[in-house]
Design an enzyme around this catalytic site. Structure first.
Site, PDB file in Angstrom:
ATOM      1  N   LYS A 258      11.692  -3.112 -30.946  1.00 27.94           N
ATOM      2  CA  LYS A 258      11.005  -3.096 -32.241  1.00 27.94           C
ATOM      3  C   LYS A 258      11.435  -1.859 -33.029  1.00 27.94           C
ATOM      4  O   LYS A 258      11.279  -0.734 -32.567  1.00 27.94           O
ATOM      5  CB  LYS A 258       9.485  -3.080 -32.020  1.00 27.94           C
ATOM      6  CG  LYS A 258       8.656  -2.907 -33.314  1.00 27.94           C
ATOM      7  CD  LYS A 258       7.152  -2.938 -33.043  1.00 27.94           C
ATOM      8  CE  LYS A 258       6.338  -2.582 -34.292  1.00 27.94           C
ATOM      9  NZ  LYS A 258       4.885  -2.555 -34.046  1.00 27.94           N
ATOM     10  N   LYS A 270      -3.441   0.468 -43.004  1.00 25.39           N
ATOM     11  CA  LYS A 270      -4.093   1.255 -41.956  1.00 25.39           C
ATOM     12  C   LYS A 270      -4.912   2.390 -42.560  1.00 25.39           C
ATOM     13  O   LYS A 270      -4.615   2.839 -43.659  1.00 25.39           O
ATOM     14  CB  LYS A 270      -3.023   1.898 -41.048  1.00 25.39           C
ATOM     15  CG  LYS A 270      -2.282   0.951 -40.143  1.00 25.39           C
ATOM     16  CD  LYS A 270      -1.260   1.709 -39.304  1.00 25.39           C
ATOM     17  CE  LYS A 270      -0.519   0.775 -38.374  1.00 25.39           C
ATOM     18  NZ  LYS A 270      -1.366   0.141 -37.348  1.00 25.39           N
ATOM     19  N   ASP A 281       6.952   3.983 -34.722  1.00 23.18           N
ATOM     20  CA  ASP A 281       6.895   2.537 -34.494  1.00 23.18           C
ATOM     21  C   ASP A 281       8.278   1.921 -34.277  1.00 23.18           C
ATOM     22  O   ASP A 281       8.407   0.710 -34.151  1.00 23.18           O
ATOM     23  CB  ASP A 281       6.170   1.857 -35.664  1.00 23.18           C
ATOM     24  CG  ASP A 281       5.350   0.653 -35.204  1.00 23.18           C
ATOM     25  OD1 ASP A 281       5.128   0.518 -33.988  1.00 23.18           O
ATOM     26  OD2 ASP A 281       4.955  -0.148 -36.074  1.00 23.18           O
ATOM     27  N   ARG A 344       5.328  -8.234 -33.953  1.00 22.72           N
ATOM     28  CA  ARG A 344       5.625  -9.546 -33.376  1.00 22.72           C
ATOM     29  C   ARG A 344       6.394 -10.417 -34.371  1.00 22.72           C
ATOM     30  O   ARG A 344       7.174 -11.298 -33.975  1.00 22.72           O
ATOM     31  CB  ARG A 344       4.320 -10.217 -32.927  1.00 22.72           C
ATOM     32  CG  ARG A 344       3.329 -10.429 -34.026  1.00 22.72           C
ATOM     33  CD  ARG A 344       1.916 -10.643 -33.524  1.00 22.72           C
ATOM     34  NE  ARG A 344       1.235  -9.402 -33.171  1.00 22.72           N
ATOM     35  CZ  ARG A 344      -0.021  -9.337 -32.734  1.00 22.72           C
ATOM     36  NH1 ARG A 344      -0.742 -10.441 -32.594  1.00 22.72           N
ATOM     37  NH2 ARG A 344      -0.559  -8.176 -32.455  1.00 22.72           N
TER      38      ARG A 344
HETATM   39  N1  BES Z   1       2.432  -0.307 -34.504  1.00 21.12           N
HETATM   40  C1  BES Z   1       1.126  -0.854 -34.360  1.00 21.12           C
HETATM   41  C2  BES Z   1       0.556  -0.638 -32.964  1.00 21.12           C
HETATM   42  C3  BES Z   1       0.054   0.736 -32.643  1.00 21.12           C
HETATM   43  C4  BES Z   1      -1.114   1.186 -33.192  1.00 21.12           C
HETATM   44  C5  BES Z   1       0.708   1.513 -31.748  1.00 21.12           C
HETATM   45  C6  BES Z   1      -1.590   2.439 -32.861  1.00 21.12           C
HETATM   46  C7  BES Z   1       0.226   2.750 -31.389  1.00 21.12           C
HETATM   47  C8  BES Z   1      -0.929   3.215 -31.962  1.00 21.12           C
HETATM   48  C9  BES Z   1       1.160  -2.343 -34.626  1.00 21.12           C
HETATM   49  O1  BES Z   1       2.043  -2.766 -35.581  1.00 21.12           O
HETATM   50  C10 BES Z   1      -0.213  -2.711 -35.110  1.00 21.12           C
HETATM   51  O2  BES Z   1      -0.576  -2.261 -36.159  1.00 21.12           O
HETATM   52  N2  BES Z   1      -0.929  -3.520 -34.343  1.00 21.12           N
HETATM   53  C11 BES Z   1      -2.244  -3.917 -34.678  1.00 21.12           C
HETATM   54  C12 BES Z   1      -2.398  -5.370 -34.362  1.00 21.12           C
HETATM   55  C13 BES Z   1      -3.656  -5.961 -34.889  1.00 21.12           C
HETATM   56  C14 BES Z   1      -3.630  -6.009 -36.389  1.00 21.12           C
HETATM   57  C15 BES Z   1      -3.819  -7.335 -34.299  1.00 21.12           C
HETATM   58  C16 BES Z   1      -3.212  -3.065 -33.879  1.00 21.12           C
HETATM   59  O3  BES Z   1      -2.927  -2.784 -32.702  1.00 21.12           O
HETATM   60  O4  BES Z   1      -4.206  -2.639 -34.439  1.00 21.12           O
HETATM   61 ZN    ZN Z   2       3.681  -1.602 -35.842  1.00 17.36          ZN
HETATM   62 MN    MN Z   3       1.205  -2.673 -37.541  1.00 18.45          MN
END
Ligand code: BES
Ligand code: ZN
Ligand code: MN
Length: 486
Positions: A258, A270, A281, A344
């Protein structure tokens, strides 16, 4: 860095020539074969209350009488074994870092023979102790003077130790490359930058590298990847890097990383707190480049292909909106219910693209979910696969590299959450089990080959005072790839 071995017994450490001798000891009793003068020195310090034979304890002696080295540092280890050895060496190096020592000899007096993994552990603690990020901080402290390391071992272990040092140096270089990429801020480490790094890696290490731009990705039909990229003015890149160590007819190991160079969440934006850490990321992408770097140096007889979909995830007038439906490269449609579940969306198209290589196995690596951090914390990466044999291989690779992972479930029941009234699937499930539904989403694109997914959201970087990339899981992946040589 210069890593060598030296054959010497615990009974004859005093003639060793170096600027410092780091001696790892463990347990309540010293190795019986230890040089008597040294055993006496340590014994007296213990008696005087200046040292304990315990993990993390150190005893520093300047110009030890009768020794050729000008510094002696005795470090306690928790137990015998590579993990304790590495922790003790790390403690020792942290202390010697501020000294003038350039050449450090490392010896162990724990009665157990050294292995190749001890050699690797030394190289990786050295890389950790000496890494300094300076790309956007020229005022950062100078790198420590230590540049030469000698691992003291028995004659029978010399071959293994040398092999471990060599393999370890290659992995350490890969880890450092991954850290250098990931630590660069989002305005430096862009998709374009990752593409250039891959090209450079290709030139320097004999990899074949292709970097596709938006036009090429549109032509391929990666509607899901394009949807994420469309919110940013930063141009996307789709990177394919090949290491060819075996005939073309041999099915390759494919690693998919990724490469979100910054994740704002998009329209599903966010919160501001710690959002800077979303520059990490692209940690999966960095680990793929780092692993290719290590593999290109070790030169195993097999084929490895790294695939990196890379873009920013930004909110804008062009950005994809919650509820939008896109068509992935596989033909399956996706309702994008949350634009922050973007990883994803870029990975699924890369996973479909991987089919064309008829891979022996595909592993994707992604900072995919906050839920994985909640589940496993920062010590073990999440491992997802329905293939028991593959799970065992990855777990073993992680253990050997001291870069561990932990298997998580993938039962069909978890797929329920991805149902959509408007597309073949939604891109998010319920909050509960979020790391698993993310993996279930990816699974829908991997029917044509053996596949595993590593969620490195908790392990790719450290937060707080020690904020920085860890370079994980380059160690795990390199071990895994090397174990595929049949
Ligand atoms: N890159 C983030 C995941 C992440 C968040 C990694 C915090 C490390 C620390 C990913 O793209 C993301 O935002 N995932 C969401 C998914 C959700 C919206 C279903 C998450 O984990 O909040
Ligand atoms: Zn992400
Ligand atoms: Mn994200």
């Amino acid at each position: 860095m210069d890593f060598r071995h030296l054959v010497a017994a615990p009974a004859s450490l005093s003639p060793i020539v170096a600027d410092a001798l780091l001696l790892v000891v463990h347990g309540s009793a010293l190795d019986a074969s230890l040089e008597p003068a040294l055993a006496a020195l340590i014994g007296e310090a213990v008696e005087a209350g200046d040292f304990q034979l315990k993990a993390g304890k150190t005893l520093y002696v300047h110009r030890p009488a009768g020794f050729k080295v000008s510094r002696l540092l005795v470090v306690g280890a928790a137990a015998t074994g590579v993990k304790s050895f590495k922790a003790a060496v790390a403690t020792g190096l942290a202390q010697l870092k501020g000294s003038g020592a350039k050449h450090v000899a490392v010896a162990v007096a724990d009665g157990a023979p050294l292995t190749a993994l001890h050699g690797e552990a030394l190289t990786s603690s050295v890389a950790d102790a000496t890494y300094v990020y300076r790309h956007t901080k020229p005022s950062a402290p100078k790198a420590p003077a230590m540049t030469r390391f000698t691992l003291v071992c028995g004659k029978a272990q010399a071959r293994d130790v040398v092999a471990g040092l060599q393999r370890g140096a290659a992995i350490a270089a890969g880890v450092t490359l991954a850290r250098e990429c990931a630590n660069r801020p989002g305005n430096f480490c862009t998709p374009t930058y990752l593409g250039e790094q891959a090209k450079r890696l290709g030139k320097e290490h004999g990899l074949k590298v292709e970097v596709l731009d938006r036009k090429a990705v549109e032509k391929l039909g990666m509607g899901s990847f394009l949807a994420v990229a469309q919110g940013s003015t930063e141009p996307l890149r789709f990177i394919v890097a090949r290491y060819e160590g075996a005939p073309k007819s041999q099915a390759p190991v494919v690693l998919v990383g990724k490469g979100i160079t910054f994740d704002t969440g998009g329209i599903s934006i966010k919160p501001s707190a710690e959002m800077d850490e979303m520059k990490y990321d692209m940690g999966g992408a960095a680990s793929v480049l780092g692993t290719l770097r290590a593999i290109a140096e070790i030169k195993p007889k097999l084929n490895v292909i790294g695939i990196i979909p890379s873009c920013d995830n930004m909110p804008s007038g062009h950005a994809v909106k919650p509820g939008d439906v896109v068509t992935s490269l596989s033909g399956q449609t996706i309702e994008i219910l949350n634009t922050d579940a973007e990883g994803r969306l870029i990975l699924c198209d890369a996973l479909t693209y991987a089919e064309r290589f008829k891979p022996a196995v595909v592993v994707d690596i992604a900072t995919l979910t906050g839920a994985c951090v909640v589940a496993l914390g920062h010590h073990r990466s999440g491992l997802f696969t329905s293939d028991d044999a593959l799970a065992a291989e990855l777990l073993n690779a992680g253990d050997a590299a001291l870069d561990p992972c932990w298997r998580m479930p993938l039962d069909d029941e978890y797929d329920e959450g991805l149902k959509s009234n408007f597309a073949d699937m939604g891109n998010v499930g319920p909050r509960a089990g979020g790391a698993i539904t993310a993996a279930m989403f990816l699974k829908r694109f991997t029917a044509k080959y053996r596949w595993a997914h590593l969620d490195i959201a908790g392990t790719a970087w450290k937060s707080g005072a020690a904020k920085g990339s860890t370079g994980r899981p380059v160690g795990l992946l390199t071990h895994f790839v090397l174990a595929q040589v049949k």
